[in-house]
Design a protein around this motif. Structure first.
Motif, short mmCIF file in Angstrom:
data_model
loop_
_atom_site.label_atom_id
_atom_site.label_comp_id
_atom_site.label_asym_id
_atom_site.label_seq_id
_atom_site.Cartn_x
_atom_site.Cartn_y
_atom_site.Cartn_z
N VAL A 83 -6.16 22.91 7.10
CA VAL A 83 -5.12 22.09 6.46
C VAL A 83 -5.29 20.68 7.01
O VAL A 83 -5.17 20.45 8.21
N TYR A 84 -5.60 19.72 6.11
CA TYR A 84 -5.85 18.35 6.53
C TYR A 84 -4.54 17.57 6.58
O TYR A 84 -3.53 17.94 5.97
N GLU A 85 -4.59 16.45 7.31
CA GLU A 85 -3.38 15.65 7.49
C GLU A 85 -2.89 15.04 6.18
O GLU A 85 -1.72 14.72 6.05
N ASP A 86 -3.80 14.84 5.22
CA ASP A 86 -3.40 14.24 3.95
C ASP A 86 -3.20 15.29 2.86
O ASP A 86 -3.18 14.98 1.68
N GLY B 285 0.79 -1.23 0.00
CA GLY B 285 0.00 0.00 0.00
C GLY B 285 0.82 1.26 0.00
O GLY B 285 0.28 2.34 0.18
N THR B 286 2.17 1.15 -0.18
CA THR B 286 3.02 2.34 -0.20
C THR B 286 3.75 2.46 -1.52
O THR B 286 4.90 2.84 -1.57
N GLY B 287 3.10 2.09 -2.61
CA GLY B 287 3.70 2.16 -3.93
C GLY B 287 3.78 3.58 -4.43
O GLY B 287 3.55 4.54 -3.72
N ASP B 288 4.07 3.68 -5.72
CA ASP B 288 4.23 5.00 -6.30
C ASP B 288 2.93 5.77 -6.34
O ASP B 288 2.92 6.99 -6.30
N ALA B 289 1.81 5.01 -6.43
CA ALA B 289 0.55 5.71 -6.54
C ALA B 289 0.18 6.44 -5.28
O ALA B 289 -0.52 7.42 -5.30
N GLY B 290 0.70 5.95 -4.11
CA GLY B 290 0.42 6.61 -2.85
C GLY B 290 -0.93 6.21 -2.33
O GLY B 290 -1.75 5.59 -3.00
N PRO B 291 -1.22 6.49 -1.07
CA PRO B 291 -2.48 6.12 -0.48
C PRO B 291 -3.62 6.88 -1.14
O PRO B 291 -3.48 8.02 -1.55
N ALA B 292 -4.74 6.20 -1.20
CA ALA B 292 -5.92 6.83 -1.80
C ALA B 292 -6.43 7.92 -0.89
O ALA B 292 -6.32 7.84 0.33
N GLU B 293 -6.97 8.96 -1.50
CA GLU B 293 -7.49 10.08 -0.73
C GLU B 293 -8.71 9.64 0.05
O GLU B 293 -9.61 8.98 -0.46
N LYS B 294 -8.75 10.05 1.31
CA LYS B 294 -9.88 9.70 2.15
C LYS B 294 -11.07 10.55 1.79
O LYS B 294 -10.93 11.67 1.31
N PRO B 295 -12.26 10.01 2.04
CA PRO B 295 -13.43 10.86 1.85
C PRO B 295 -13.36 12.08 2.73
O PRO B 295 -12.74 12.06 3.79
N LYS B 296 -14.03 13.15 2.32
CA LYS B 296 -13.94 14.42 3.04
C LYS B 296 -14.44 14.29 4.47
O LYS B 296 -13.94 14.93 5.37
N GLY B 297 -15.45 13.42 4.69
CA GLY B 297 -15.97 13.29 6.04
C GLY B 297 -15.00 12.63 6.98
O GLY B 297 -15.09 12.79 8.20
N GLU B 298 -14.05 11.80 6.47
CA GLU B 298 -13.11 11.08 7.32
C GLU B 298 -11.80 11.81 7.49
O GLU B 298 -10.95 11.39 8.25
N ARG B 299 -11.58 12.91 6.77
CA ARG B 299 -10.31 13.63 6.85
C ARG B 299 -10.20 14.38 8.17
O ARG B 299 -11.18 14.96 8.66
N LYS B 300 -9.01 14.41 8.73
CA LYS B 300 -8.76 15.05 10.01
C LYS B 300 -8.00 16.36 9.79
O LYS B 300 -7.00 16.39 9.09
N ILE B 301 -8.50 17.43 10.41
CA ILE B 301 -7.85 18.73 10.29
C ILE B 301 -6.61 18.76 11.18
O ILE B 301 -6.69 18.48 12.38
N LYS B 302 -5.49 19.11 10.57
CA LYS B 302 -4.24 19.20 11.32
C LYS B 302 -4.11 20.56 12.01
O LYS B 302 -3.77 20.63 13.18
#
Length: 487
Positions: free
Chosen positions: A124-127, A80-97
């Motif tokens: 600014v979100y963590e991702d 899960g750490t390939g070149d494509a990178g992790p998939a973007e999380k849905p907006k509801g699950e994103r955590k504000i940094k």
């Protein structure tokens, strides 16, 4: 009715679109059957193990080996750490940094609000880390590098300023003795520099023809007043009184004391020489008078300084000025007296910088009854600076100073580090820096090996810029007139 040429173009375009759809469907079927080398991912196909470098995550190989850049042994790449990178999380699950000012990236807060420019802070979100900004390092590699972190927390900053002071005269107690009439010095009573004089002590005797004439005029005015006092004409008597007062003021303007004038009235004898007395007490710091010398009016004869009170000028560098204020306590240590300490307060901070030393003078006042402090003497000064309470601070070694920017690396956990631009304030004597903008309380910053992280971050940024495709200008959709022309 549609023209034949336009009807032919419409029929031809329809046929081509139909054939393209059929061809695309055929290619997809061939791919799924395995007839073509370009096929979609098969669920049964096991992902092959890849290897990467802990210091350079963009180096990915199919076989184990060493990194072509740093020579370190490659480690297995986690799933899960390939070149494509992790998939973007849905907006509801994103955590504000944190919340950031749109125009100033260093202005961050842990809650929404307004920026200093009056603009709303944006989340600014963590991702949402910029491409190439957050770097990842294997925990084993991080340990081998000696990466250590420190907590961003609030502290009370304080600083003790150690500097050198120069003893000087108390300026309001420095006096100059001048001659107000020309003449010759017949006798000099104070003939040594450094001699202690008292107020009213005779300094010299001067012969001046003007002083002799002034005495004679005063005696004449005195006799005229006595003669015309009983005159039948009051105006004449008043004129004699005014003449006497004018002659008396003339003698006083020549620094002739009231005692000498009273003696002149009593004896009625004109003296050849008159004595000048010291108007103040102190030490003779400069003497320009000699016996037999001819002096002119306005010539400075003596300079007298009272050193029962002295000033000490302490040099304060520009970066130390925020810690120094009027009224703070200071200690003066006398190196010649076995480290004797005298306590005083800062009396004045001069509003200009000395051009040669690039320092600001802080003035201290001391009582000096025993003349222990002597002008132009050097002493050691310690000033206890004012405390700054409850400010965010980090160790000074956590901040990289590149000249124009101040950068710190924030540890995000799991071997990830984010470079952050800072605005810093004061630095105390224990090695802590005040953070004005750029960090939040509770975050952890890297205090060692951050220069390696900085070089890695810059390398990632350069490679990312090289790999980004150039954006081509998008063609505008054809309008109705263009379609009309096409068909």
């Amino acid at each position: 009715m549609m023209r034949p040429r336009r009807l032919f173009l419409i029929v031809t375009l329809s046929v081509l679109l139909t054939l393209s759809g059929v061809g695309w469907y055929a290619v997809q079927c061939a791919g799924q059957m395995g007839w073509l080398p370009f096929s979609g991912p098969s669920p049964a196909h096991a992902e092959k193990q890849k290897y990467t470098c802990g210091m350079h995550p963009f180096i990915i190989q199919d076989e184990p080996g060493t990194c072509p850049i740093c020579g370190m042994t490659l480690t297995p790449l986690k799933a899960g750490t390939g070149d494509a990178g992790p998939a973007e999380k849905p907006k509801g699950e994103r955590k504000i940094k944190y919340w950031q000012a749109p125009m100033d990236p260093t202005y961050i807060r842990d809650e929404p609000g307004k920026s200093p420019m009056g603009m709303d802070l944006v989340p600014v979100y963590e991702d949402e880390a910029p491409a190439g900004a957050v770097i990842s390092i294997d925990p084993v590699t991080s340990q081998n590098m000696g990466v250590r972190t420190a907590l961003v927390e609030r502290r009370t900053l304080h600083r003790t300023i150690r500097t050198v002071g120069l003893v000087g005269y108390d300026e309001p107690r420095v006096y100059s003795v001048n001659a107000k009439v020309e003449g010759w010095i017949e006798r000099l009573h104070v003939d040594e520099t450094g001699q202690v004089v008292k107020k009213g002590q005779p300094l010299l005797e001067i012969y001046s023809p003007k002083l002799v004439s002034a005495q004679e005029e005063y005696l004449l005015a005195l006799r005229n007043r006595a003669t015309l006092k009983e005159s039948a004409f009051p105006q004449i008597a008043q004129g004699a009184e005014r003449l006497l007062e004018s002659s008396r003021k003339r003698l006083q303007y020549y620094d002739i004391s009231d005692r000498q004038i009273a003696e002149l009235e009593k004896t009625g004898n004109v003296r050849k020489t008159l004595t000048l007395y010291a108007p103040f007490k102190g030490i003779v710091t400069m003497k320009m008078a000699f016996e037999g010398q001819f002096i002119k009016a306005g010539l400075e004869l003596f300079k007298i300084g009272d050193i029962s009170n002295v000033w000490v000028y302490a040099d304060i560098y520009e970066y130390e000025l925020p810690w120094v204020k009027v009224g703070q306590e200071a200690e003066v240590r006398l190196p010649f007296a076995g480290g004797k300490t005298i306590t005083a307060k800062i009396d004045y901070l001069y509003p200009y910088v000395e051009p040669k030393t690039r320092t600001v003078k802080a003035r201290l006042k001391f009582a000096n009854p025993d003349f222990e402090l002597k002008p132009d003497m050097y002493v050691n000064v310690r000033i206890k600076g004012s405390e700054v309470r409850g400010v965010l601070s980090v160790p000074a070694e956590a901040v990289i100073n590149s000249g124009e920017k101040r950068i710190a690396f924030v540890a995000l956990g799991e071997g990830k580090f984010e470079p952050r631009k800072l605005k810093i304030g004061l630095q105390d004597e224990e090695g802590y820096l005040q953070i004005a903008q750029g960090l939040l309380e509770g975050e952890r910053v890297v205090t060692s090996a951050q220069f390696m992280l900085d070089s890695e971050s810059k390398l990632r940024e350069v490679i990312q810029k090289m790999l980004e495709p150039k954006k081509e200008p998008s063609a505008e959709p054809a309008g109705e007139a263009d379609l009309e022309e096409l068909f």
